[in-house]
Scaffold this motif. Sequence first.
Motif, PDB file in Angstrom:
ATOM      1  N   SER A  28       2.180  -2.566   8.698  1.00  0.00           N
ATOM      2  CA  SER A  28       2.470  -2.269   7.291  1.00  0.00           C
ATOM      3  C   SER A  28       2.748  -3.540   6.495  1.00  0.00           C
ATOM      4  N   ASP A  35       3.551   3.049   3.149  1.00  0.00           N
ATOM      5  CA  ASP A  35       2.769   2.511   4.259  1.00  0.00           C
ATOM      6  C   ASP A  35       3.484   2.774   5.582  1.00  0.00           C
ATOM      7  N   LYS A 118      -6.416  -1.394   5.902  1.00  0.00           N
ATOM      8  CA  LYS A 118      -5.893  -1.942   4.649  1.00  0.00           C
ATOM      9  C   LYS A 118      -6.978  -1.780   3.584  1.00  0.00           C
ATOM     10  N   ASN A 137      -0.834  -0.066   0.577  1.00  0.00           N
ATOM     11  CA  ASN A 137      -1.827  -0.998   1.112  1.00  0.00           C
ATOM     12  C   ASN A 137      -2.841  -0.359   2.050  1.00  0.00           C
ATOM     13  N   LEU A 138      -2.673   0.911   2.375  1.00  0.00           N
ATOM     14  CA  LEU A 138      -3.455   1.518   3.444  1.00  0.00           C
ATOM     15  C   LEU A 138      -4.266   2.721   2.994  1.00  0.00           C
TER      16      LEU A 138
END
Length: 143
Positions: A28, A35, A118, A137-138
């Motif tokens: 993460s 995340d 990501k 971010n994912l």
Amino acid sequence: MNMLTEVSIKRPTVRQMMVLGYWIAMMSGGDDESDICGLCHILLNRAIEAIEHITRYKSPHPIYGSGGWLEVCVECCPEQIDFDQAFTNVHAQTIAAFCHILTGRGSDPTFGATLFHKHWIEPEWAATARPTSSAFNLMFYRP
């Protein structure tokens, strides 16, 4: 609902929790709670998928094996984790989030996903996987 009792997943040991906490923190980047929560669910979803595969086909899952905690953490190499490094707030946060999820609190923001990447990375498998949700971010996917 407690997922551990629902699908007969063994409770992780303290060492396994440490490995999982370090893996979640590493993957993460410690950037965002969404995340971290998503990655906790990824691990649980992988364990559930492995157990269901064994029940259905009477053989280990081709990727997640028997559903053991270190088996579902396929991107992790526990032997490379430096357990002597300082235990940070991010590590504590990830372990707390994972414990929270294991006790059945909180819904799955990944909607059953077992794969992730990501946002700025485009792995080949993403072209054929079904996106289920995204976090800070994912991106999360089902095969």
